[in-house]
Design a protein around this motif. Structure first.
Motif, PDB file in Angstrom:
ATOM      1  N   THR A   8      -2.595  22.752  -2.577  1.00  0.00           N
ATOM      2  CA  THR A   8      -1.314  22.040  -2.642  1.00  0.00           C
ATOM      3  C   THR A   8      -0.113  22.976  -2.577  1.00  0.00           C
ATOM      4  O   THR A   8       1.015  22.541  -2.778  1.00  0.00           O
ATOM      5  CB  THR A   8      -1.240  21.217  -3.954  1.00  0.00           C
ATOM      6  OG1 THR A   8      -1.463  22.095  -5.079  1.00  0.00           O
ATOM      7  CG2 THR A   8      -2.278  20.120  -3.959  1.00  0.00           C
TER       8      THR A   8
ATOM      9  N   PHE B 180      -4.431  11.216  -4.619  1.00  0.00           N
ATOM     10  CA  PHE B 180      -4.973  12.267  -5.475  1.00  0.00           C
ATOM     11  C   PHE B 180      -5.668  11.629  -6.673  1.00  0.00           C
ATOM     12  O   PHE B 180      -5.272  10.554  -7.139  1.00  0.00           O
ATOM     13  CB  PHE B 180      -3.865  13.179  -6.005  1.00  0.00           C
ATOM     14  CG  PHE B 180      -3.035  13.848  -4.953  1.00  0.00           C
ATOM     15  CD1 PHE B 180      -3.356  15.120  -4.511  1.00  0.00           C
ATOM     16  CD2 PHE B 180      -1.928  13.215  -4.409  1.00  0.00           C
ATOM     17  CE1 PHE B 180      -2.584  15.758  -3.546  1.00  0.00           C
ATOM     18  CE2 PHE B 180      -1.147  13.835  -3.453  1.00  0.00           C
ATOM     19  CZ  PHE B 180      -1.484  15.114  -3.017  1.00  0.00           C
TER      20      PHE B 180
ATOM     21  N   ILE C  41       2.313  18.544  -7.440  1.00  0.00           N
ATOM     22  CA  ILE C  41       2.412  17.493  -6.422  1.00  0.00           C
ATOM     23  C   ILE C  41       3.831  16.933  -6.380  1.00  0.00           C
ATOM     24  O   ILE C  41       4.446  16.827  -5.304  1.00  0.00           O
ATOM     25  CB  ILE C  41       1.408  16.361  -6.706  1.00  0.00           C
ATOM     26  CG1 ILE C  41      -0.028  16.884  -6.615  1.00  0.00           C
ATOM     27  CG2 ILE C  41       1.603  15.213  -5.716  1.00  0.00           C
ATOM     28  CD1 ILE C  41      -1.054  15.929  -7.202  1.00  0.00           C
TER      29      ILE C  41
ATOM     30  N   ILE D 168      -1.186   8.707  -7.089  1.00  0.00           N
ATOM     31  CA  ILE D 168      -1.776   9.754  -7.923  1.00  0.00           C
ATOM     32  C   ILE D 168      -2.477   9.089  -9.099  1.00  0.00           C
ATOM     33  O   ILE D 168      -1.827   8.493  -9.964  1.00  0.00           O
ATOM     34  CB  ILE D 168      -0.702  10.732  -8.429  1.00  0.00           C
ATOM     35  CG1 ILE D 168       0.115  11.294  -7.273  1.00  0.00           C
ATOM     36  CG2 ILE D 168      -1.349  11.855  -9.239  1.00  0.00           C
ATOM     37  CD1 ILE D 168       1.326  12.106  -7.711  1.00  0.00           C
TER      38      ILE D 168
ATOM     39  N   GLY E 257      -8.241  12.241   0.247  1.00  0.00           N
ATOM     40  CA  GLY E 257      -7.215  13.078  -0.377  1.00  0.00           C
ATOM     41  C   GLY E 257      -7.798  14.285  -1.084  1.00  0.00           C
ATOM     42  O   GLY E 257      -8.675  14.961  -0.566  1.00  0.00           O
ATOM     43  N   LEU E 258      -7.313  14.530  -2.293  1.00  0.00           N
ATOM     44  CA  LEU E 258      -7.754  15.676  -3.091  1.00  0.00           C
ATOM     45  C   LEU E 258      -8.124  15.218  -4.495  1.00  0.00           C
ATOM     46  O   LEU E 258      -7.425  14.385  -5.086  1.00  0.00           O
ATOM     47  CB  LEU E 258      -6.653  16.731  -3.187  1.00  0.00           C
ATOM     48  CG  LEU E 258      -6.332  17.542  -1.931  1.00  0.00           C
ATOM     49  CD1 LEU E 258      -5.156  18.472  -2.193  1.00  0.00           C
ATOM     50  CD2 LEU E 258      -7.547  18.339  -1.471  1.00  0.00           C
TER      51      LEU E 258
END
Length: 355
Positions: A10, A19, A36, A131, A152-153
C-alpha cells in the motif's frame, strides 16, 4: 499477508477498492487503516465528508447500495465496516455442519445476498472503497474472505510474541532509518522476552524517541536501556539473569535493590514464577530432543533468548525447579495475605541459586 508485506503493497501504486484488516493485533490494524486513508486522502483533505462507518450486523444489500451511490460534493465514497459477523469462525456443531469451507447452511435468500455482495465488491465503482475491520482472526474458509483476498488486500494481524517480534523490529528500524548494533539487538530481545504483554504502541513510540534524540544511525544498548528504564519487568531482568547464572549474592543484591526502588513484590513474584516455569519447560523440552533455537516457538521466546535459556536450564536439577515453583506459590499466598514479608522471596532466590 503479514503487516510488513501489507504496508509494502500500500506504499505506492494504485490501491485496490476493497480491504480486510483482521486479527487480534490492533496496532497493525490501526496503522494499516491509517495508511489506506492517508493514501486516499493526502493531508486528510475531504476525509471527514467521504468516510462512513458501519458497525456490527450490517445488511449486505444496504451496504451494496451505499457503495454504489454516487457521492455528492466529494470525489470518493469510503465505507468502514467494523466487526461484521461475516468473517467469524463458527464453533461446535454449527461449524461441523458447514463442511470444509467453514460456512453453515443458510437459507437460500441469505446465500443470494452474500453472492450479490461478493459480486459488488469485485466490481466497485472507481469512486468507492470498502474497508472491513475485524478485531478477531478471520476465518479464511469463508467465501467472502476468499472474494476479498482475490479482489483486494487482506491483512492478517496476528499477535506479536517475543519469538516473532524481529520482523516487526526490522520494519520499524527501516521506517526510522536506523539500525542496531549486536549488543542492542540482544538487549532488546531480552527486554521483550520478560514483558508480560508486548505493547507494540509503546515500543513504537519509544523507538521514535530514540530516533528523534540520537543523531547516529546506529542505536546502541545504552540508548535502549534509557527508554526501558521505567518498565518494571525490564528492570527485573538483571535479577533473572543472575538466577540463571546461579549467582546467589548477585541475585540477592539485585532483589533488594528492586524492592528498595519501589518495584512491587507482585511484579517480582510474577516474573520469578514465569522464569522458573520457562526453565522447567526448557529442561523438559531438551530431554525430548528439542534444543537450541528450536526452543523458541514452544516457549514463545526470541530464538536468541530461548537458546540462552536452554543453556541455563541445564544447570538446574528438576527437583530444584519443582521445589522453587512450590515455594513461589506459597509466597504468593503468604505475601498477599500479609502473613510473610520479603524474606519469602529471598529464600526462594537462594534455593534456586544453591540447591
Amino acid at each position: 499477508m503479514n503487516f510488513n508485506a501489507f504496508m509494502g503493497k500500500t506504499l505506492k501504486g494504485n490501491l485496490p477498492h476493497v480491504f480486510l484488516l483482521a486479527g487480534e493485533e490492533h496496532y497493525f490494524i490501526d496503522r494499516a487503516r491509517d495508511r489506506i486513508l492517508g493514501r486516499l486522502f493526502p493531508g486528510g483533505e475531504g476525509m471527514q465528508d467521504s468516510v462512513q462507518t458501519l458497525t456490527g450486523d450490517v445488511d449486505s444489500d444496504s451496504l451494496i447500495g451505499m457503495l454504489e451511490t454516487v457521492p455528492f460534493f466529494t470525489e470518493k465514497n469510503v465505507i468502514l465496516v467494523q466487526d461484521a459477523p461475516w468473517f467469524h469462525a463458527k464453533k461446535g456443531a454449527a461449524a461441523e455442519k458447514g463442511g470444509t469451507d467453514g460456512e453453515t447452511k443458510k437459507p437460500a435468500g441469505k446465500d443470494k445476498k452474500l453472492e450479490r455482495l461478493m459480486a459488488a465488491l469485485a466490481n466497485l465503482p472507481d469512486y468507492s472503497y470498502c474497508i472491513f475491520l475485524s478485531s478477531s482472526k478471520a476465518d479464511k474458509r469463508k467465501k467472502l474472505y476468499k472474494a476479498i483476498d482475490k479482489a483486494g488486500l487482506v491483512l492478517d494481524a496476528e499477535p506479536i510474541r517475543a519469538w516473532n517480534i524481529n520482523e516487526w523490529l526490522q520494519g520499524k528500524l527501516q521506517s526510522i532509518n536506523k539500525d542496531m548494533d549486536r549488543d542492542a539487538e540482544a538487549y532488546f530481545s531480552a527486554a521483550v522476552s520478560v514483558m508480560q504483554t508486548i505493547d507494540l504502541g509503546y515500543l513504537d513510540q519509544q523507538l521514535d524517541m530514540v530516533a528523534l534524540y540520537n543523531k547516529d544511525r546506529r542505536i546502541t544498548k545504552a540508548a535502549l536501556q534509557q527508554i526501558f528504564a521505567g518498565v518494571p519487568e525490564v528492570s527485573v531482568f538483571a535479577l533473572l539473569d543472575a538466577i540463571s547464572e546461579r549467582k546467589p549474592r548477585k541475585a540477592l543484591a539485585l532483589l533488594r535493590r528492586e524492592l528498595e526502588e519501589g518495584t512491587y513484590f507482585t511484579v517480582i513474584l510474577a516474573l520469578l514464577t514465569r522464569h522458573v516455569r520457562q526453565l522447567w519447560q526448557a529442561k523438559e523440552l531438551q530431554a525430548q530432543g528439542v534444543r537450541g533455537k528450536a526452543l523458541a516457538k514452544p516457549l514463545e521466546l526470541n530464538p536468541y533468548i530461548a537458546e540462552r535459556l536452554g543453556r541455563a536450564a541445564e544447570a538446574f536439577p528438576t527437583a530444584t525447579l519443582k521445589q522453587a515453583m512450590l515455594e513461589l506459590i506459597d509466597a504468593d499466598y503468604l505475601l498477599k495475605t500479609g502473613q510473610a514479608g520479603n524474606e519469602r522471596l529471598e529464600h526462594a532466590v537462594i534455593a534456586l541459586c544453591t540447591q
